[in-house]
Design an enzyme around this catalytic site. Structure first.
Site, PDB file in Angstrom:
ATOM      1  N   VAL A 150       0.646  -1.298  -0.001  1.00 38.33           N
ATOM      2  CA  VAL A 150       0.027   0.104  -0.016  1.00 38.33           C
ATOM      3  C   VAL A 150       0.836   1.269  -0.100  1.00 38.33           C
ATOM      4  O   VAL A 150       0.250   2.386  -0.438  1.00 38.33           O
ATOM      5  CB  VAL A 150      -1.046  -0.034   1.140  1.00 38.33           C
ATOM      6  CG1 VAL A 150      -0.283   0.314   2.651  1.00 38.33           C
ATOM      7  CG2 VAL A 150      -2.138   1.073   0.851  1.00 38.33           C
ATOM      8  N   SER A 151       2.222   1.180   0.308  1.00 36.67           N
ATOM      9  CA  SER A 151       2.996   2.279   0.513  1.00 36.67           C
ATOM     10  C   SER A 151       3.537   2.672  -0.783  1.00 36.67           C
ATOM     11  O   SER A 151       4.429   1.739  -1.423  1.00 36.67           O
ATOM     12  CB  SER A 151       4.156   2.013   1.445  1.00 36.67           C
ATOM     13  OG  SER A 151       5.324   2.830   1.398  1.00 36.67           O
ATOM     14  N   PRO A 152       3.540   3.842  -1.467  1.00 34.00           N
ATOM     15  CA  PRO A 152       4.037   4.361  -2.440  1.00 34.00           C
ATOM     16  C   PRO A 152       5.748   4.212  -2.449  1.00 34.00           C
ATOM     17  O   PRO A 152       6.350   4.053  -3.152  1.00 34.00           O
ATOM     18  CB  PRO A 152       3.805   5.528  -2.898  1.00 34.00           C
ATOM     19  CG  PRO A 152       3.020   6.128  -1.623  1.00 34.00           C
ATOM     20  CD  PRO A 152       2.747   4.912  -1.025  1.00 34.00           C
ATOM     21  N   SER A 172       7.266   2.196  -0.364  1.00 32.40           N
ATOM     22  CA  SER A 172       8.023   0.706  -0.703  1.00 32.40           C
ATOM     23  C   SER A 172       7.872   0.341  -1.947  1.00 32.40           C
ATOM     24  O   SER A 172       9.096  -0.276  -2.418  1.00 32.40           O
ATOM     25  CB  SER A 172       6.679  -0.020   0.229  1.00 32.40           C
ATOM     26  OG  SER A 172       6.861  -0.073   1.728  1.00 32.40           O
TER      27      SER A 172
END
Length: 218
Positions: free
Chosen positions: A14-16, A18
């Site tokens: 969900v983390s850009p 990441s």
């Protein structure tokens, strides 16, 4: 004591950041022959809750900054990116599935981590049917993905995702990606923590390995 240098990457799809951190580390890690790299699935909402951090989407100024920032990162690095229509997503099913893939289909794991389905193609990876569609070509069949999805809701596999998340928090993580980095010969408690998709230069300097630059296309 570790015999080789190592990087443990705690990430959530969900983390850009990441997405960029994993993409860029994969770009450069082939040069780092003496460094072991492990990508460990976590649940970002759990890291935020345990560390009392607030996600960027919940703070207007942080959210606006993040959107501009990740587009700049894409333009500079050449990593393809398009902000999805649904953000954030609940990724617990995806991250549980990745826990199982890491154990049951290790040779396909890093391919399954490739989240351009979400960050380039706007696929809603919170939905099981989307995960089946996206991962079937990698894992060989829709039936195989369904099999692993069924395993992902088993108690022990749910617990592994919780354990990974707690492990990240215990190391000082407050977001994703978080990189726990140990030099060769270091004790287990002797490590450096780096946060964010743009910290590879600092990470490389800490380990004394080559870093060709954020914009280098290898």
């Amino acid at each position: 004591m570790t015999s080789r240098a190592s990087i443990v990457v705690y990430y959530d799809v969900v983390s850009p950041y990441s997405y960029f951190g994993v993409s860029l580390l994969n770009r450069y890690k082939a040069q780092w022959k003496d460094v072991d790299v492990v990508f460990r699935p976590t649940l970002l909402v759990g890291i935020h809750n345990e560390s009392k951090n607030q996600p960027p989407a919940s703070v207007a100024a942080k959210g606006a900054y993040m959107i501009a920032d990740v587009h700049q990162m894409s333009a500079l690095s050449g990593v393809p990116f398009s902000f999805p229509s649904k953000f954030p997503l609940a990724t617990i099913h995806a991250m549980r599935l990745l826990v199982v893939v890491q154990e049951q289909a290790a040779d396909k794991y890093e391919q399954c981590m490739n989240t351009d389905a979400y960050w380039c193609k706007d696929e809603d990876v919170s939905k099981s049917e989307v995960l089946v569609k996206v991962l079937a070509p990698v894992l060989g069949s829709e039936a195989k993905v369904q099999e692993l999805l069924a395993m992902s809701v088993q108690k022990e596999n749910k617990q592994k995702l919780i354990d990974n998340t707690n492990e990240a928090v215990a190391a000082g993580a407050f977001g994703a990606p978080s990189f726990v980095v140990r030099k060769a010969g270091a004790d287990q408690d002797d490590f450096a923590l780096f946060f964010g998709g743009d910290r590879l230069e600092l990470l490389a300097a800490y380990l004394g390995v080559p870093y060709p630059g954020f914009a280098a296309k290898l």
